[in-house]
Design a protein around this motif. Structure first.
Motif, PDB file in Angstrom:
ATOM      1  N   LEU A 118       0.837  -1.198   0.000  1.00  8.45           N
ATOM      2  CA  LEU A 118       0.000   0.000   0.000  1.00  8.45           C
ATOM      3  C   LEU A 118       0.877   1.256   0.000  1.00  8.45           C
ATOM      4  O   LEU A 118       0.611   2.212  -0.747  1.00  8.45           O
ATOM      5  N   ARG A 119       1.927   1.246   0.788  1.00  5.67           N
ATOM      6  CA  ARG A 119       2.833   2.398   0.838  1.00  5.67           C
ATOM      7  C   ARG A 119       3.523   2.617  -0.505  1.00  5.67           C
ATOM      8  O   ARG A 119       3.650   3.750  -0.982  1.00  5.67           O
ATOM      9  N   GLU A 120       3.924   1.525  -1.152  1.00  2.00           N
ATOM     10  CA  GLU A 120       4.571   1.637  -2.455  1.00  2.00           C
ATOM     11  C   GLU A 120       3.601   2.168  -3.511  1.00  2.00           C
ATOM     12  O   GLU A 120       3.981   2.978  -4.380  1.00  2.00           O
ATOM     13  N   LYS A 121       2.371   1.740  -3.414  1.00  3.98           N
ATOM     14  CA  LYS A 121       1.351   2.207  -4.353  1.00  3.98           C
ATOM     15  C   LYS A 121       1.145   3.706  -4.213  1.00  3.98           C
ATOM     16  O   LYS A 121       1.012   4.428  -5.221  1.00  3.98           O
ATOM     17  N   ILE A 122       1.170   4.178  -2.985  1.00  9.04           N
ATOM     18  CA  ILE A 122       1.016   5.625  -2.743  1.00  9.04           C
ATOM     19  C   ILE A 122       2.184   6.389  -3.311  1.00  9.04           C
ATOM     20  O   ILE A 122       2.020   7.446  -3.928  1.00  9.04           O
ATOM     21  N   ARG A 123       3.384   5.880  -3.130  1.00  8.10           N
ATOM     22  CA  ARG A 123       4.590   6.550  -3.636  1.00  8.10           C
ATOM     23  C   ARG A 123       4.589   6.654  -5.148  1.00  8.10           C
ATOM     24  O   ARG A 123       5.132   7.614  -5.707  1.00  8.10           O
ATOM     25  N   GLN A 124       4.007   5.681  -5.801  1.00  4.46           N
ATOM     26  CA  GLN A 124       4.007   5.661  -7.269  1.00  4.46           C
ATOM     27  C   GLN A 124       2.860   6.471  -7.863  1.00  4.46           C
ATOM     28  O   GLN A 124       2.853   6.736  -9.064  1.00  4.46           O
ATOM     29  N   SER A 125       1.915   6.826  -7.017  1.00  2.38           N
ATOM     30  CA  SER A 125       0.725   7.534  -7.526  1.00  2.38           C
ATOM     31  C   SER A 125       1.008   9.034  -7.688  1.00  2.38           C
ATOM     32  O   SER A 125       1.968   9.563  -7.161  1.00  2.38           O
TER      33      SER A 125
END
Length: 231
Positions: free
Chosen positions: A224-231
Protein backbone atom coordinates in the motif's frame (compact mmCIF):
# COMPACT_ATOMS: atom_id res chain seq x y z
CA UNK A 1 4.49 22.97 58.49
CA UNK A 2 3.61 20.67 55.55
CA UNK A 3 5.53 21.15 52.33
CA UNK A 4 3.74 23.00 49.55
CA UNK A 5 3.07 21.15 46.29
CA UNK A 6 5.85 23.18 44.63
CA UNK A 7 8.28 22.18 47.39
CA UNK A 8 7.33 18.52 47.06
CA UNK A 9 7.85 18.64 43.31
CA UNK A 10 11.21 20.35 43.66
CA UNK A 11 12.31 17.70 46.14
CA UNK A 12 11.45 15.01 43.58
CA UNK A 13 13.12 16.81 40.66
CA UNK A 14 16.08 15.22 38.85
CA UNK A 15 18.26 17.57 36.77
CA UNK A 16 19.40 14.82 34.40
CA UNK A 17 15.82 13.72 33.77
CA UNK A 18 14.80 17.35 33.25
CA UNK A 19 17.50 17.80 30.61
CA UNK A 20 16.48 14.58 28.85
CA UNK A 21 12.77 15.47 28.87
CA UNK A 22 13.44 18.98 27.62
CA UNK A 23 14.68 17.52 24.32
CA UNK A 24 11.25 15.99 23.70
CA UNK A 25 9.15 19.07 24.44
CA UNK A 26 8.75 22.56 22.98
CA UNK A 27 11.26 25.17 24.12
CA UNK A 28 8.68 27.21 26.02
CA UNK A 29 7.92 24.40 28.48
CA UNK A 30 9.44 24.98 31.94
CA UNK A 31 10.52 21.70 33.49
CA UNK A 32 11.53 20.62 36.97
CA UNK A 33 12.38 17.04 36.00
CA UNK A 34 9.91 14.92 38.00
CA UNK A 35 9.17 11.42 36.73
CA UNK A 36 5.58 10.40 35.96
CA UNK A 37 5.29 7.72 38.69
CA UNK A 38 6.05 10.37 41.31
CA UNK A 39 3.40 12.66 39.83
CA UNK A 40 0.82 9.87 39.80
CA UNK A 41 1.53 9.02 43.45
CA UNK A 42 1.24 12.67 44.47
CA UNK A 43 -2.00 13.05 42.47
CA UNK A 44 -3.55 10.13 44.33
CA UNK A 45 -2.59 11.69 47.65
CA UNK A 46 -4.10 15.04 46.69
CA UNK A 47 -7.27 13.33 45.40
CA UNK A 48 -7.82 11.84 48.89
CA UNK A 49 -7.76 15.31 50.45
CA UNK A 50 -9.34 18.64 49.46
CA UNK A 51 -8.62 18.32 45.75
CA UNK A 52 -11.10 21.02 44.79
CA UNK A 53 -9.17 23.57 46.85
CA UNK A 54 -5.93 22.35 45.27
CA UNK A 55 -7.28 22.71 41.71
CA UNK A 56 -8.66 26.18 42.41
CA UNK A 57 -5.25 27.51 43.46
CA UNK A 58 -2.75 25.30 41.60
CA UNK A 59 0.12 26.96 39.76
CA UNK A 60 0.58 26.56 36.00
CA UNK A 61 4.19 27.76 35.90
CA UNK A 62 5.93 24.41 35.53
CA UNK A 63 5.15 21.49 33.25
CA UNK A 64 4.83 19.14 36.21
CA UNK A 65 2.35 21.44 37.96
CA UNK A 66 0.04 21.36 34.95
CA UNK A 67 0.54 17.61 34.50
CA UNK A 68 -0.31 17.07 38.16
CA UNK A 69 -3.58 18.96 37.86
CA UNK A 70 -4.65 16.70 35.01
CA UNK A 71 -3.81 13.60 37.02
CA UNK A 72 -5.76 14.89 40.02
CA UNK A 73 -8.81 15.42 37.80
CA UNK A 74 -8.48 11.81 36.68
CA UNK A 75 -8.12 10.53 40.25
CA UNK A 76 -10.82 12.70 41.85
CA UNK A 77 -13.97 10.96 43.07
CA UNK A 78 -16.89 12.91 41.69
CA UNK A 79 -19.83 12.64 39.33
CA UNK A 80 -19.71 12.71 35.55
CA UNK A 81 -21.02 16.25 35.26
CA UNK A 82 -18.30 17.68 37.47
CA UNK A 83 -15.65 15.59 35.72
CA UNK A 84 -16.66 17.06 32.37
CA UNK A 85 -16.59 20.56 33.85
CA UNK A 86 -13.10 19.97 35.25
CA UNK A 87 -11.87 18.60 31.91
CA UNK A 88 -13.29 21.59 30.03
CA UNK A 89 -11.54 23.95 32.44
CA UNK A 90 -8.26 22.08 32.08
CA UNK A 91 -8.11 21.80 28.28
CA UNK A 92 -6.98 25.42 27.69
CA UNK A 93 -3.92 24.71 29.85
CA UNK A 94 -2.66 21.97 27.54
CA UNK A 95 0.09 23.25 25.25
CA UNK A 96 2.12 20.11 24.51
CA UNK A 97 1.59 16.49 23.51
CA UNK A 98 2.92 15.03 26.77
CA UNK A 99 0.43 16.73 29.07
CA UNK A 100 -2.36 15.96 26.60
CA UNK A 101 -1.63 12.26 26.29
CA UNK A 102 -0.95 11.69 30.00
CA UNK A 103 -4.15 13.54 30.88
CA UNK A 104 -6.14 11.27 28.59
CA UNK A 105 -4.56 8.19 30.17
CA UNK A 106 -5.54 9.44 33.63
CA UNK A 107 -9.23 9.58 32.65
CA UNK A 108 -9.64 5.80 32.46
CA UNK A 109 -12.38 5.73 35.17
CA UNK A 110 -14.66 7.68 32.81
CA UNK A 111 -14.45 4.88 30.24
CA UNK A 112 -16.96 2.94 32.34
CA UNK A 113 -19.61 5.32 30.97
CA UNK A 114 -18.64 5.31 27.29
CA UNK A 115 -21.73 6.80 25.68
CA UNK A 116 -21.82 10.06 27.67
CA UNK A 117 -18.04 10.25 27.43
CA UNK A 118 -18.19 9.96 23.64
CA UNK A 119 -20.90 12.62 23.50
CA UNK A 120 -18.60 14.90 25.48
CA UNK A 121 -15.56 14.17 23.31
CA UNK A 122 -17.05 14.60 19.84
CA UNK A 123 -17.59 18.41 19.90
CA UNK A 124 -13.90 18.88 20.68
CA UNK A 125 -12.99 17.30 17.35
CA UNK A 126 -14.14 20.49 15.63
CA UNK A 127 -12.37 22.86 18.04
CA UNK A 128 -10.05 25.55 16.70
CA UNK A 129 -7.57 24.69 19.48
CA UNK A 130 -4.97 22.15 18.41
CA UNK A 131 -4.66 20.35 21.72
CA UNK A 132 -8.40 20.21 22.33
CA UNK A 133 -8.69 18.28 19.06
CA UNK A 134 -5.71 16.10 19.96
CA UNK A 135 -7.34 15.44 23.35
CA UNK A 136 -10.46 14.13 21.62
CA UNK A 137 -8.46 11.95 19.23
CA UNK A 138 -6.31 10.44 21.96
CA UNK A 139 -9.42 9.73 24.02
CA UNK A 140 -10.84 7.87 21.02
CA UNK A 141 -7.74 5.75 20.57
CA UNK A 142 -7.41 5.09 24.31
CA UNK A 143 -10.99 4.02 24.99
CA UNK A 144 -13.08 3.52 21.85
CA UNK A 145 -11.22 1.28 19.41
CA UNK A 146 -13.56 -1.65 20.01
CA UNK A 147 -15.88 -3.62 17.72
CA UNK A 148 -18.88 -1.62 18.89
CA UNK A 149 -17.37 1.86 18.39
CA UNK A 150 -14.96 1.22 15.50
CA UNK A 151 -17.13 2.71 12.75
CA UNK A 152 -17.74 5.75 14.92
CA UNK A 153 -14.00 6.17 15.44
CA UNK A 154 -13.39 6.01 11.69
CA UNK A 155 -16.09 8.61 11.06
CA UNK A 156 -14.74 10.91 13.76
CA UNK A 157 -11.16 10.76 12.52
CA UNK A 158 -12.26 11.19 8.92
CA UNK A 159 -14.13 14.35 9.85
CA UNK A 160 -11.21 16.14 11.54
CA UNK A 161 -9.94 19.07 9.46
CA UNK A 162 -7.67 20.91 11.88
CA UNK A 163 -4.29 21.59 10.19
CA UNK A 164 -2.16 21.28 13.33
CA UNK A 165 0.78 18.88 13.33
CA UNK A 166 -0.12 17.34 16.68
CA UNK A 167 -3.68 16.77 15.49
CA UNK A 168 -2.50 15.01 12.35
CA UNK A 169 -0.08 12.83 14.30
CA UNK A 170 -2.81 11.85 16.77
CA UNK A 171 -5.16 10.99 13.91
CA UNK A 172 -2.46 8.85 12.29
CA UNK A 173 -1.74 7.17 15.62
CA UNK A 174 -5.43 6.43 16.10
CA UNK A 175 -5.81 4.78 12.69
CA UNK A 176 -2.63 2.76 13.23
CA UNK A 177 -4.13 1.31 16.43
CA UNK A 178 -7.26 0.51 14.46
CA UNK A 179 -5.15 -1.42 11.95
CA UNK A 180 -3.34 -3.33 14.69
CA UNK A 181 -6.64 -4.44 16.21
CA UNK A 182 -8.91 -4.53 13.16
CA UNK A 183 -6.79 -4.82 10.00
CA UNK A 184 -9.49 -5.71 7.47
CA UNK A 185 -11.84 -2.95 8.60
CA UNK A 186 -8.99 -0.41 8.59
CA UNK A 187 -7.94 -1.40 5.08
CA UNK A 188 -11.49 -0.74 3.95
CA UNK A 189 -11.36 2.63 5.68
CA UNK A 190 -8.11 3.56 3.92
CA UNK A 191 -9.65 2.73 0.54
CA UNK A 192 -12.36 5.37 0.87
CA UNK A 193 -11.21 7.77 3.56
CA UNK A 194 -10.87 11.53 3.28
CA UNK A 195 -7.62 11.85 5.23
CA UNK A 196 -5.11 14.38 3.93
CA UNK A 197 -1.97 12.94 2.36
CA UNK A 198 0.27 13.56 5.37
CA UNK A 199 -2.07 11.90 7.88
CA UNK A 200 -2.83 9.02 5.52
CA UNK A 201 0.84 8.20 4.98
CA UNK A 202 1.71 8.68 8.65
CA UNK A 203 -1.05 6.26 9.66
CA UNK A 204 0.52 3.60 7.45
CA UNK A 205 4.01 4.40 8.70
CA UNK A 206 2.96 4.18 12.35
CA UNK A 207 1.25 0.86 11.64
CA UNK A 208 4.48 -0.46 10.11
CA UNK A 209 6.42 0.67 13.17
CA UNK A 210 4.35 -1.58 15.42
CA UNK A 211 5.95 -4.89 16.38
CA UNK A 212 2.45 -6.36 16.39
CA UNK A 213 2.14 -5.94 12.63
CA UNK A 214 3.95 -8.88 11.06
CA UNK A 215 3.74 -11.34 8.20
CA UNK A 216 1.01 -10.81 5.63
CA UNK A 217 -0.41 -7.80 7.46
CA UNK A 218 2.96 -6.06 7.14
CA UNK A 219 3.32 -7.03 3.48
CA UNK A 220 -0.08 -5.53 2.72
CA UNK A 221 1.04 -2.24 4.24
CA UNK A 222 4.32 -2.25 2.34
CA UNK A 223 2.45 -2.72 -0.93
CA UNK A 224 0.00 0.00 0.00
CA UNK A 225 2.83 2.40 0.84
CA UNK A 226 4.57 1.64 -2.46
CA UNK A 227 1.35 2.21 -4.35
CA UNK A 228 1.02 5.63 -2.74
CA UNK A 229 4.59 6.55 -3.64
CA UNK A 230 4.01 5.66 -7.27
CA UNK A 231 0.72 7.53 -7.53
Amino acid sequence: MPQSIREQLMALAEPDYRDFSAKLLPDHVKLLGVRLPHLRRLAKEIAKDDWREYLSSASDEFFEEVMLQGMVIGAAKTDLSESFHLISSFLPKIDNWSVCDSFCASLKPLAHQPDPLLDFIIPHLSSQEEFSVRFALVMLLDYFITPFYLDKVFACVNGVKHPGYYVKMAAAWCISICYIRFPEETLSFWENCGLDSFTYQKSIQKSLESKRVTGERREILLRLREKIRQS
